[in-house]
Design an enzyme around this catalytic site. Structure first.
Site, PDB file in Angstrom:
ATOM      1  N   ASN A 210       0.809  -1.222   0.000  1.00  0.00           N
ATOM      2  CA  ASN A 210       0.000   0.000   0.000  1.00  0.00           C
ATOM      3  C   ASN A 210       0.843   1.273   0.000  1.00  0.00           C
ATOM      4  O   ASN A 210       0.422   2.288  -0.561  1.00  0.00           O
ATOM      5  CB  ASN A 210      -0.924  -0.029   1.230  1.00  0.00           C
ATOM      6  CG  ASN A 210      -1.507   1.327   1.537  1.00  0.00           C
ATOM      7  OD1 ASN A 210      -2.438   1.788   0.868  1.00  0.00           O
ATOM      8  ND2 ASN A 210      -0.951   2.026   2.533  1.00  0.00           N
TER       9      ASN A 210
ATOM     10  N   TYR B 101       3.843   9.193 -11.840  1.00  0.00           N
ATOM     11  CA  TYR B 101       3.076   8.429 -10.832  1.00  0.00           C
ATOM     12  C   TYR B 101       2.043   7.511 -11.505  1.00  0.00           C
ATOM     13  O   TYR B 101       1.987   6.302 -11.222  1.00  0.00           O
ATOM     14  CB  TYR B 101       2.395   9.409  -9.878  1.00  0.00           C
ATOM     15  CG  TYR B 101       1.390   8.781  -8.943  1.00  0.00           C
ATOM     16  CD1 TYR B 101       1.801   8.130  -7.782  1.00  0.00           C
ATOM     17  CD2 TYR B 101       0.018   8.827  -9.223  1.00  0.00           C
ATOM     18  CE1 TYR B 101       0.876   7.551  -6.924  1.00  0.00           C
ATOM     19  CE2 TYR B 101      -0.912   8.259  -8.368  1.00  0.00           C
ATOM     20  CZ  TYR B 101      -0.479   7.617  -7.223  1.00  0.00           C
ATOM     21  OH  TYR B 101      -1.406   7.037  -6.379  1.00  0.00           O
TER      22      TYR B 101
ATOM     23  N   LYS C  39       1.874   3.335 -11.632  1.00  0.00           N
ATOM     24  CA  LYS C  39       0.759   2.522 -11.145  1.00  0.00           C
ATOM     25  C   LYS C  39       0.283   1.577 -12.261  1.00  0.00           C
ATOM     26  O   LYS C  39      -0.097   0.440 -11.988  1.00  0.00           O
ATOM     27  CB  LYS C  39      -0.383   3.423 -10.657  1.00  0.00           C
ATOM     28  CG  LYS C  39      -0.067   4.177  -9.369  1.00  0.00           C
ATOM     29  CD  LYS C  39       0.180   3.257  -8.187  1.00  0.00           C
ATOM     30  CE  LYS C  39       0.208   3.995  -6.863  1.00  0.00           C
ATOM     31  NZ  LYS C  39       0.500   3.122  -5.713  1.00  0.00           N
TER      32      LYS C  39
HETATM   33  N1  LIG Z   1      -5.390   9.098  -1.580  1.00  0.00           N
HETATM   34  C1  LIG Z   1      -5.703   8.904  -2.842  1.00  0.00           C
HETATM   35  O1  LIG Z   1      -6.449   9.687  -3.471  1.00  0.00           O
HETATM   36  C2  LIG Z   1      -5.188   7.698  -3.582  1.00  0.00           C
HETATM   37  C3  LIG Z   1      -5.770   7.411  -4.826  1.00  0.00           C
HETATM   38  C4  LIG Z   1      -5.314   6.314  -5.538  1.00  0.00           C
HETATM   39  C5  LIG Z   1      -4.312   5.516  -5.014  1.00  0.00           C
HETATM   40  N2  LIG Z   1      -3.760   5.820  -3.807  1.00  0.00           N
HETATM   41  C6  LIG Z   1      -2.688   4.938  -3.317  1.00  0.00           C
HETATM   42  O2  LIG Z   1      -3.054   4.436  -2.048  1.00  0.00           O
HETATM   43  C7  LIG Z   1      -1.856   4.193  -1.278  1.00  0.00           C
HETATM   44  C8  LIG Z   1      -1.992   4.866   0.079  1.00  0.00           C
HETATM   45  O3  LIG Z   1      -2.283   6.235  -0.117  1.00  0.00           O
HETATM   46  P1  LIG Z   1      -2.799   7.186   1.074  1.00  0.00           P
HETATM   47  O4  LIG Z   1      -3.727   8.143   0.470  1.00  0.00           O
HETATM   48  O5  LIG Z   1      -3.228   6.374   2.220  1.00  0.00           O
HETATM   49  O6  LIG Z   1      -1.419   7.942   1.439  1.00  0.00           O
HETATM   50  P2  LIG Z   1      -0.977   8.718   2.750  1.00  0.00           P
HETATM   51  O7  LIG Z   1      -2.169   9.111   3.561  1.00  0.00           O
HETATM   52  O8  LIG Z   1      -0.027   9.760   2.291  1.00  0.00           O
HETATM   53  O9  LIG Z   1      -0.168   7.584   3.601  1.00  0.00           O
HETATM   54  C9  LIG Z   1       1.024   7.080   3.068  1.00  0.00           C
HETATM   55  C10 LIG Z   1       1.559   5.951   3.920  1.00  0.00           C
HETATM   56  O10 LIG Z   1       2.734   5.445   3.262  1.00  0.00           O
HETATM   57  C11 LIG Z   1       3.873   5.592   4.129  1.00  0.00           C
HETATM   58  N3  LIG Z   1       5.020   5.963   3.322  1.00  0.00           N
HETATM   59  C12 LIG Z   1       5.286   7.156   2.725  1.00  0.00           C
HETATM   60  N4  LIG Z   1       6.482   7.121   2.103  1.00  0.00           N
HETATM   61  C13 LIG Z   1       6.966   5.873   2.289  1.00  0.00           C
HETATM   62  C14 LIG Z   1       8.166   5.210   1.914  1.00  0.00           C
HETATM   63  N5  LIG Z   1       9.150   5.826   1.226  1.00  0.00           N
HETATM   64  N6  LIG Z   1       8.342   3.921   2.282  1.00  0.00           N
HETATM   65  C15 LIG Z   1       7.387   3.277   3.000  1.00  0.00           C
HETATM   66  N7  LIG Z   1       6.254   3.854   3.422  1.00  0.00           N
HETATM   67  C16 LIG Z   1       6.041   5.138   3.064  1.00  0.00           C
HETATM   68  C17 LIG Z   1       3.487   6.668   5.132  1.00  0.00           C
HETATM   69  O11 LIG Z   1       4.240   6.507   6.336  1.00  0.00           O
HETATM   70  P3  LIG Z   1       4.826   7.789   7.158  1.00  0.00           P
HETATM   71  O12 LIG Z   1       3.680   8.725   7.386  1.00  0.00           O
HETATM   72  O13 LIG Z   1       5.374   7.207   8.422  1.00  0.00           O
HETATM   73  O14 LIG Z   1       5.907   8.395   6.315  1.00  0.00           O
HETATM   74  C18 LIG Z   1       1.985   6.367   5.310  1.00  0.00           C
HETATM   75  O15 LIG Z   1       1.810   5.281   6.186  1.00  0.00           O
HETATM   76  C19 LIG Z   1      -0.692   4.708  -2.129  1.00  0.00           C
HETATM   77  O16 LIG Z   1      -0.096   3.621  -2.798  1.00  0.00           O
HETATM   78  C20 LIG Z   1      -1.360   5.618  -3.152  1.00  0.00           C
HETATM   79  O17 LIG Z   1      -0.639   5.671  -4.356  1.00  0.00           O
HETATM   80  C21 LIG Z   1      -4.176   6.891  -3.084  1.00  0.00           C
END
Ligand SMILES: NC(=O)c1ccc[n+]([C@@H]2O[C@H](COP(=O)([O-])OP(=O)(O)OC[C@H]3O[C@@H](n4cnc5c(N)ncnc54)[C@H](OP(=O)(O)O)[C@@H]3O)[C@@H](O)[C@H]2O)c1
Length: 255
Positions: free
Chosen positions: A99, A162, A166
């Site tokens: 994730n 990005y 994906k």
């Molecule tokens: N939010 C959206 O709109 C969206 C849409 C489509 C897909 N996604 C995908 O869903 C996934 C999660 O997104 P999210 O929205 O939950 O993101 P988020 O709220 O920014 O959370 C990111 C998480 O990843 C960790 N992380 C960041 N950089 C990292 C690294 N270099 N190595 C390991 N862990 C790391 C962070 O840990 P720390 O805080 O400790 O750094 C946090 O636990 C991602 O793969 C993203 O591409 C998100």
């Protein structure tokens, strides 16, 4: 806390300290699955999620993990093995949810090699090598879920690298499914639409949020819980014949 009989199963969720990963971790625990979650930069948030699970009758451990540092992965895998033994008296785990991810909004003309490499390292290279190195610790019949994005399918300015990564991850999902089929390990993609987290700096001002909502059939941005519930529901034999597939959790965005 348990809602299904998944008590003996264990999931590893990267980036489980906040946002979508946190919801996946909490919902997996609600189903009785033991959770190994990772944080990168914020140990307090990682430990808070593990504490919440442990307080509510589940079992979870938070570990530090940086997806951009492949050189540290052997140590990380060693730690995972030790935690499995110590906390669950097992040598293997069942579910891997890749994730963790990052985004950086940059037009193609402004994308430097540093930005490009950072995005590749966290979102693709790290996922490839972590999965390669963890699979020997996975039980036969286990399952991997790679978190992709709607942006793998539709293009917006500012997310070229990005979104392309994906799309590559979705391709990789099928290759892992092919090469590990002999061990009955299923590999699927879940692709969130626009989800209201802090990801990439968040979803911007009210006008932008309304614009996204208006492009979505269900008329709203997604919440982390929308994705967490779906992913947790896949961590089960209920989806035992679902393999190498992509499921979008976007409320019908851009249809
Ligand atoms: N939010 C959206 O709109 C969206 C849409 C489509 C897909 N996604 C995908 O869903 C996934 C999660 O997104 P999210 O929205 O939950 O993101 P988020 O709220 O920014 O959370 C990111 C998480 O990843 C960790 N992380 C960041 N950089 C990292 C690294 N270099 N190595 C390991 N862990 C790391 C962070 O840990 P720390 O805080 O400790 O750094 C946090 O636990 C991602 O793969 C993203 O591409 C998100």
């Amino acid at each position: 806390m348990n809602t299904t009989n998944q008590q003996s199963k264990i999931a590893l969720v990267t980036g489980g300290s906040r946002g979508i990963g946190k919801s996946i971790a909490l919902n997996a625990a609600k189903r009785g699955i033991g959770v190994l979650l990772t944080y990168n930069s914020n140990p307090e948030q990682g430990k808070a999620v593990a504490d919440e699970i442990n307080k509510n009758g589940g079992k979870a451990v938070a570990l530090q993990f940086d997806s951009s540092k492949v050189g540290t992965f052997d140590d990380f895998v060693g730690q995972v093995g030790q935690v499995l033994k110590k906390e669950w008296n097992r040598d293997t785990f069942d579910y891997l949810v890749n994730n963790a991810g990052i985004a950086q909004r940059t037009l193609i003309k402004d994308t430097t090699e540093d930005i490009f490499d950072q995005l590749v390292n966290v979102n693709f290279k790290g996922v490839f090598f972590l999965t390669q190195k963890l699979i020997p610790l996975m039980a036969d019949g286990g399952e991997i879920i790679n978190i992709s994005s709607g942006l793998a399918r539709f293009a917006f300015p500012g997310v070229a690298v990005y979104g392309s990564l994906k799309a590559a991850l979705e391709g990789l999902t099928r290759y892992f499914a092919k090469e590990y089929a002999s061990r009955k390990i299923r590999v699927n993609t879940v692709a969130p639409g626009a989800i209201d987290t802090e990801f990439g700096g968040g979803k911007g001002d009210e006008a932008h949020r309304q614009q996204i909502a208006s492009m979505t059939a269900l008329g709203r941005l997604g919440e982390a819980e929308d994705v967490g519930l779906l992913v947790a529901s896949l961590l089960s034999d209920d989806s035992r014949f679902v393999n190498a597939q992509r499921i979008e959790v976007g409320g019908g965005i851009m249809i």
